[in-house]
Design an enzyme around this catalytic site. Structure first.
Site, short mmCIF file in Angstrom:
data_model
loop_
_atom_site.label_atom_id
_atom_site.label_comp_id
_atom_site.label_asym_id
_atom_site.label_seq_id
_atom_site.Cartn_x
_atom_site.Cartn_y
_atom_site.Cartn_z
N SER A 90 -5.33 10.46 -6.80
CA SER A 90 -5.99 9.45 -5.97
C SER A 90 -6.38 10.01 -4.61
CB SER A 90 -5.04 8.27 -5.77
OG SER A 90 -5.50 7.42 -4.75
N TYR A 92 3.19 5.00 -3.08
CA TYR A 92 2.26 5.26 -4.20
C TYR A 92 1.60 6.63 -4.02
CZ TYR A 92 -2.10 5.36 -6.74
OH TYR A 92 -3.15 5.77 -7.53
N LYS A 101 1.77 10.29 -6.16
CA LYS A 101 0.60 11.01 -6.68
C LYS A 101 0.61 12.46 -6.18
CE LYS A 101 -1.26 8.03 -9.32
NZ LYS A 101 -1.32 8.29 -10.78
C1 WQD Z 1 -11.53 -1.34 0.01
C2 WQD Z 1 -12.07 -1.88 1.33
C3 WQD Z 1 -10.39 -2.90 2.71
C4 WQD Z 1 -9.62 -6.25 -0.03
C5 WQD Z 1 -7.02 1.37 -2.87
C6 WQD Z 1 -5.85 2.27 -3.01
C7 WQD Z 1 -6.27 3.56 -3.65
C8 WQD Z 1 -7.00 3.31 -4.94
C9 WQD Z 1 -8.16 2.33 -4.74
C10 WQD Z 1 -5.40 3.74 -6.67
C11 WQD Z 1 -11.15 -1.60 2.51
C12 WQD Z 1 -11.43 -3.93 2.27
C13 WQD Z 1 -10.11 -5.09 0.54
C14 WQD Z 1 -9.89 -7.50 0.59
C15 WQD Z 1 -11.13 -6.38 2.30
N1 WQD Z 1 -6.11 2.84 -5.92
N2 WQD Z 1 -10.85 -5.16 1.68
N3 WQD Z 1 -10.64 -7.51 1.73
O1 WQD Z 1 -7.64 0.40 0.00
O2 WQD Z 1 -9.73 1.82 -0.26
O3 WQD Z 1 -7.95 1.94 -1.99
O4 WQD Z 1 -7.61 1.16 -4.14
O5 WQD Z 1 -5.54 4.92 -6.75
O6 WQD Z 1 -5.11 4.30 -3.91
O7 WQD Z 1 -5.40 2.57 -1.71
O8 WQD Z 1 -9.33 -0.09 -1.81
O9 WQD Z 1 -10.37 -2.15 -2.63
O10 WQD Z 1 -8.12 -2.30 -1.46
O11 WQD Z 1 -10.17 -1.80 -0.12
O12 WQD Z 1 -11.82 -6.42 3.34
O13 WQD Z 1 -9.46 -8.60 0.11
O14 WQD Z 1 -12.17 -3.30 1.25
O15 WQD Z 1 -10.02 -3.10 4.07
O16 WQD Z 1 -11.96 -1.34 3.64
P1 WQD Z 1 -8.65 1.02 -0.88
P2 WQD Z 1 -9.45 -1.65 -1.56
#
Ligand code: WQD
Length: 337
Positions: free
Chosen positions: A126, A150, A154
């Site tokens: 990841s 997490y 990884k």
């Molecule tokens: C994306 C953007 C949030 C939800 C995570 C894990 C990573 C991988 C992918 C496993 C960010 C914003 C999110 C919401 C929002 N998983 N957001 N409102 O955090 O980049 O990565 O998922 O491997 O390990 O860390 O993905 O989709 O949670 O967030 O504004 O309700 O959307 O702040 O900018 P992230 P995400």
């Protein structure tokens, strides 16, 4: 390419899409899954897509004896390893469970491989291993760190694989660092099917679009980005699946391992994703600005040079196709089957 592959976690979101890509590429695939975050009905849907029965065995990677019996009974040429826990927030409250499943589980798979002379593995890593300090776009040789259990599991998995490769010339690993997988198979009969309220952006927006959730909370609009919201490198899950096939082909063909980013190299902000999903579902999605989420950084984007050079991989689908495929999956209602 041909070969008999063990696909762990193969009924999950990325695993199921990779199953389809592996079968399409001519591989013979056995799927194991403990069904902790996947439905058994996915096996039947995969049979529908591939027009062949899905060889699914319910098995937990913590069942070391069960794994060894499976490897003893079946002659695998390689393993594609997805089975694991993947919720960052949950890992903070349950670190030991994450180390147990993600590290001990990997170790069990590797021990069964070693005992049966299986020396090839594709490992699901990841972009969170880049921590927050690396320069954009993140290059594979950038400094790695972890800011949650997490990501720690990884990075530990990567280190275990590199350690084995350094002492066993017959062992090679394809370490694939995913950025943000989203979307669904074009058929609309497999897709992301979270157990409860999603933590990730796109599955959450999908539930707002289907009016299962009232509105999206945008976690911060005061980042140092063009529109103030967080930027991520979203990649269509079918592009990601194809990247796994190219990684496996390379390992089996060359016997040489690699660590490669799987992303598009293009970032999209939360506001851009909201607008794109609105185009896909046909209405302007409601949202509220909320405080930043702990641990989030402003921008993550993949350097895609090595993926192209080593694997001949380049993502093909853009944000509108990612959103349209996600919405198609929601509207077919297959996840309720
Ligand atoms: C994306 C953007 C949030 C939800 C995570 C894990 C990573 C991988 C992918 C496993 C960010 C914003 C999110 C919401 C929002 N998983 N957001 N409102 O955090 O980049 O990565 O998922 O491997 O390990 O860390 O993905 O989709 O949670 O967030 O504004 O309700 O959307 O702040 O900018 P992230 P995400």
């Amino acid at each position: 390419m041909t070969g008999r592959i063990l696909l762990t976690g193969g009924l999950g979101y990325i695993g199921s899409h990779t199953y389809v890509a592996l079968v399409r590429a001519g591989y013979d695939v056995v799927v194991i899954d403990n069904l902790s975050n996947a439905k058994a009905s996915v096996a039947g849907r995969l049979a529908q897509i591939t027009n062949r029965p899905t060889d699914f065995r319910k098995l937990d990677i913590l069942d070391r004896a069960g794994l060894e019996a499976l490897f003893h009974a079946e002659k695998f040429d390689a393993v594609v390893h997805f089975a694991g826990l993947k919720a960052v927030g949950e890992s903070v409250s349950q670190p030991l469970r994450y180390f147990d499943v993600n590290v001990t589980g990997l170790s069990n798979v590797l021990s069964a491989m070693q005992a049966n002379d299986v020396g090839t593995i594709v490992f699901s890593s990841s972009a969170t291993v880049y921590g927050g300090g690396a320069d954009l776009p993140f290059q594979e040789d950038a400094p790695t760190s972890f800011s949650n259990p997490y990501a720690h599991t990884k990075l530990t998995g990567e280190q275990i694989l590199n350690q084995i490769s350094s002492v066993n010339a017959k062992f090679c690993a394809g370490i694939l660092r995913y950025f943000n997988p989203v979307g669904a198979h074009a058929s609309g009969i497999i897709g992301e099917d979270p157990n409860d309220i999603p933590n990730n952006l796109m599955p959450y927006i999908a539930k707002v679009a289907s009016r299962e959730l009232p509105h999206l909370q945008v976690f911060g609009d005061d980042y140092d980005t063009p529109d103030g919201t967080g930027i991520r490198d979203y990649i269509h899950v079918d592009d990601l699946a194809r990247g796994h096939v190219l990684s496996l082909n390379s390992l089996l063909h060359t016997g040489r391992g690699h660590t490669v980013n799987l992303g598009t190299g293009r970032g999209y902000s939360v506001r851009e994703v909201l607008a794109a999903y609105g185009r896909a579902c046909g209405w302007d999605l409601p949202y509220e600005i909320a405080p930043r989420r702990a641990g989030d950084i402003a921008e993550m984007r993949a350097d895609i040079t090595r993926a192209a050079a080593l694997l001949g991989f380049e993502a093909e689908m853009g944000l509108d196709e990612m959103c349209a495929s996600s919405w198609h999956w929601i509207t077919t209602g297959a996840q309720h089957a």
